[in-house]
Design an enzyme around this catalytic site. Structure first.
Site, PDB file in Angstrom:
ATOM      1  N   THR A  72       0.848  -1.206   0.000  1.00 35.17           N
ATOM      2  CA  THR A  72       0.000   0.000   0.000  1.00 35.17           C
ATOM      3  C   THR A  72       0.876   1.246   0.000  1.00 35.17           C
ATOM      4  O   THR A  72       0.690   2.160  -0.817  1.00 35.17           O
ATOM      5  CB  THR A  72      -0.927  -0.001   1.237  1.00 35.17           C
ATOM      6  N   ASN A 149      -5.404  -9.313  -7.727  1.00 37.33           N
ATOM      7  CA  ASN A 149      -5.666  -9.966  -6.441  1.00 37.33           C
ATOM      8  C   ASN A 149      -7.030 -10.631  -6.364  1.00 37.33           C
ATOM      9  O   ASN A 149      -7.226 -11.549  -5.580  1.00 37.33           O
ATOM     10  CB  ASN A 149      -5.506  -8.961  -5.293  1.00 37.33           C
ATOM     11  N   GLN A 177       0.860  -9.675  -5.548  1.00 38.91           N
ATOM     12  CA  GLN A 177       0.311 -11.034  -5.646  1.00 38.91           C
ATOM     13  C   GLN A 177       1.173 -11.940  -6.509  1.00 38.91           C
ATOM     14  O   GLN A 177       1.051 -13.160  -6.450  1.00 38.91           O
ATOM     15  CB  GLN A 177      -1.115 -10.992  -6.231  1.00 38.91           C
ATOM     16  N   SER A 197       4.945  -6.962  -1.252  1.00 39.52           N
ATOM     17  CA  SER A 197       4.403  -7.065   0.093  1.00 39.52           C
ATOM     18  C   SER A 197       4.886  -8.371   0.706  1.00 39.52           C
ATOM     19  O   SER A 197       4.874  -9.413   0.052  1.00 39.52           O
ATOM     20  CB  SER A 197       2.872  -7.049   0.011  1.00 39.52           C
ATOM     21  N   HIS A 199       3.566 -10.075   3.415  1.00 32.63           N
ATOM     22  CA  HIS A 199       2.603 -11.040   3.968  1.00 32.63           C
ATOM     23  C   HIS A 199       1.818 -11.808   2.906  1.00 32.63           C
ATOM     24  O   HIS A 199       0.899 -12.556   3.227  1.00 32.63           O
ATOM     25  CB  HIS A 199       1.655 -10.366   4.970  1.00 32.63           C
ATOM     26  N   THR A 235      12.254   4.819  11.049  1.00 32.68           N
ATOM     27  CA  THR A 235      13.093   3.736  11.584  1.00 32.68           C
ATOM     28  C   THR A 235      12.714   2.418  10.914  1.00 32.68           C
ATOM     29  O   THR A 235      11.530   2.097  10.797  1.00 32.68           O
ATOM     30  CB  THR A 235      12.873   3.629  13.108  1.00 32.68           C
ATOM     31  N   CYS A 323     -10.127  -6.373   1.310  1.00 34.84           N
ATOM     32  CA  CYS A 323     -10.295  -5.039   1.875  1.00 34.84           C
ATOM     33  C   CYS A 323     -11.701  -4.520   1.622  1.00 34.84           C
ATOM     34  O   CYS A 323     -12.136  -3.564   2.209  1.00 34.84           O
ATOM     35  CB  CYS A 323      -9.272  -4.082   1.278  1.00 34.84           C
TER      36      CYS A 323
HETATM   37  N1  PMP Z   1      -1.600  -4.686  -4.055  1.00 38.01           N
HETATM   38  C1  PMP Z   1      -2.191  -5.880  -4.189  1.00 38.01           C
HETATM   39  C2  PMP Z   1      -2.365  -6.455  -5.560  1.00 38.01           C
HETATM   40  C3  PMP Z   1      -2.623  -6.577  -3.063  1.00 38.01           C
HETATM   41  O1  PMP Z   1      -3.219  -7.760  -3.205  1.00 38.01           O
HETATM   42  C4  PMP Z   1      -2.422  -6.008  -1.786  1.00 38.01           C
HETATM   43  C5  PMP Z   1      -2.899  -6.721  -0.536  1.00 38.01           C
HETATM   44  N2  PMP Z   1      -4.292  -6.947  -0.508  1.00 38.01           N
HETATM   45  C6  PMP Z   1      -1.801  -4.760  -1.706  1.00 38.01           C
HETATM   46  C7  PMP Z   1      -1.409  -4.129  -2.857  1.00 38.01           C
HETATM   47  C8  PMP Z   1      -1.565  -4.103  -0.377  1.00 38.01           C
HETATM   48  O2  PMP Z   1      -0.496  -4.713   0.260  1.00 38.01           O
HETATM   49  P1  PMP Z   1      -0.192  -4.454   1.813  1.00 38.01           P
HETATM   50  O3  PMP Z   1      -1.196  -5.251   2.552  1.00 38.01           O
HETATM   51  O4  PMP Z   1       1.214  -4.946   1.989  1.00 38.01           O
HETATM   52  O5  PMP Z   1      -0.289  -2.993   2.062  1.00 38.01           O
END
Ligand code: PMP
Length: 384
Positions: A72, A149, A177, A197, A199, A235, A323
């Site tokens: 993000t 996504n 993704q 990202s 996670h 940081t 989201c």
């Molecule tokens: N871009 C895409 C294509 C995603 O799938 C996501 C996560 N849903 C994000 C951006 C946002 O990533 P983060 O959760 O690391 O902010």
């Protein structure tokens, strides 16, 4: 109760080895990577190693990787960092980008910039004709996600980036993704900037990166200290970065085996559902799609209701994108692909993961058959 997690596109668990690698940096080695003493130097060395691992995964140089709080932030940074100081007040993005691009673009539009949304076809692939037409006028940036996504469609990034290069327009891609699912090579693919990202690749949450090609000027977005070679203040999240680096290394090492297995399960799930439930439609491209993505529309059954009933039998999935799942609005991705509202609102995304088994899929299919039958019977009663 049985619990089956088919929402790996929303987030993954943290790999056990990645977690182990992080632990010392919460405790004994808790130094600030910007400090000059031994604690700081040890933290800085760990950050450098993680940077090198992430760079290697996309064929970038370590100094081209900037750590952020996630994709993000990376997406916010690239759009604001390019567009706001470019003489052309115009940016082109695909119509199916993640909210972190869409909402940033909405803000840019409020601030007087022109944002144009490049069309996609019914399979989610970008319309090259539309891109070519829009590139006939100057633009500050083109941003097209590598893989979507919601529906998992993977774009032909090579062709898109080459076109942008020919027209002299910088190209950014959100690969949050895609990493681990397909090979990313920023040099061969002529990518100027790329968001990642942690996670989504079995690393911890709250950490990500922006790759910025050497020599590509992007203004600062986070202001403050001089971290990240004075381009991103704040940081550093040392444990998170270490976990991200370890997770990426493991992902790349095991991707061949994992992706092959998951893709077989994906195909099995799609065929089982389509065989056992009538009027089910696969959203997204049939083959040019993420190995773990199964996005289906169940005609005559409402997505939110399916989701709740799945949850009641221990199955975690998602409607639209994670989201958005507390908002009862049709998915902008499916709308852009021309999916009518009824089928749009009956869509469910199942995203498989490293620990998904064939037994899990069999259980999900059995439960889905019951749920869809029940929901369709209720809706038939209502319709009378
Ligand atoms: N871009 C895409 C294509 C995603 O799938 C996501 C996560 N849903 C994000 C951006 C946002 O990533 P983060 O959760 O690391 O902010």
């Amino acid at each position: 109760m049985k619990r089956i997690y088919l929402d790996n596109a929303a987030t993954t668990y943290t790999n056990a080895d990645a977690l182990q690698a992080m632990i010392p940096f919460f405790t004994n080695e808790h130094g600030n990577a910007a400090s000059l003493h031994s604690y700081g130097r040890i933290a800085e060395k760990a950050v450098s190693e993680a940077r090198a691992k992430i760079a290697a995964a996309i064929n970038a140089k370590p100094q081209e990787i900037y750590f952020t709080s996630g994709a993000t932030e990376s997406n916010n940074w690239i759009l604001n960092g390019i567009v706001r100081n470019c003489p052309h007040k115009r940016v082109l993005v695909s119509a199916i980008e993640h909210q972190s691009i869409m909402e940033t673009c909405a803000q840019l539009e409020k601030d007087g910039y022109i944002v144009e949304y490049i069309k996609v076809g019914s399979d989610g692939l970008l319309s090259m004709n539309d891109l070519v037409a829009r590139l006939s006028k100057p633009a500050s940036l083109v941003s097209v996600m590598t893989a979507n996504n919601e529906v998992g469609t993977i774009q032909y990034i090579n062709s898109i980036a080459s076109l942008c290069e020919q027209r002299g327009v910088p190209f950014h891609t959100d690969a949050a993704q895609a990493l681990g699912s397909i090979m990313m090579n920023v040099k061969e693919m002529k990518i100027d900037a790329l968001s990642l990202s942690s996670h989504k690749v079995y690393g911890p949450k709250g950490v990500g990166a922006l790759y910025v090609r050497d020599g590509f000027k992007v203004d600062k977005f986070m202001h403050g200290g001089h971290q990240e070679r004075n381009r991103r203040a704040g940081t550093l999240n040392v444990p998170g970065i270490v976990g991200f680096g370890a997770a990426v290394e493991i992902t790349m090492r095991d991707s061949g085996v994992n992706n092959g297995r998951i893709k077989t399960l994906r195909e099995y799930m799609i065929s089982q559902v389509q065989e056992k439930i009538p009027n089910v439609y696969l959203n997204g491209h049939k083959t040019q799609r993420l190995v773990n993505n199964v996005n289906l529309s169940f005609a005559g059954a409402e997505g939110e209701a399916i989701l709740i009933m799945l949850d009641m039998v221990g199955i975690a999935a998602s409607t639209g994108s994670a989201c958005n799942s507390n908002v009862l609005e049709p998915s902008h991705v499916l709308s852009a692909m021309g999916v009518e509202d009824g089928l749009n609102q009956s869509s469910i995304r199942f995203s498989l993961g490293r620990n998904t088994t064939r037994e899990d899929i069999d259980y999900v299919v059995v439960e889905l058959v019951k749920i869809i039958k029940r929901l369709r019977s209720i809706s038939a009663v209502k319709a009378k």
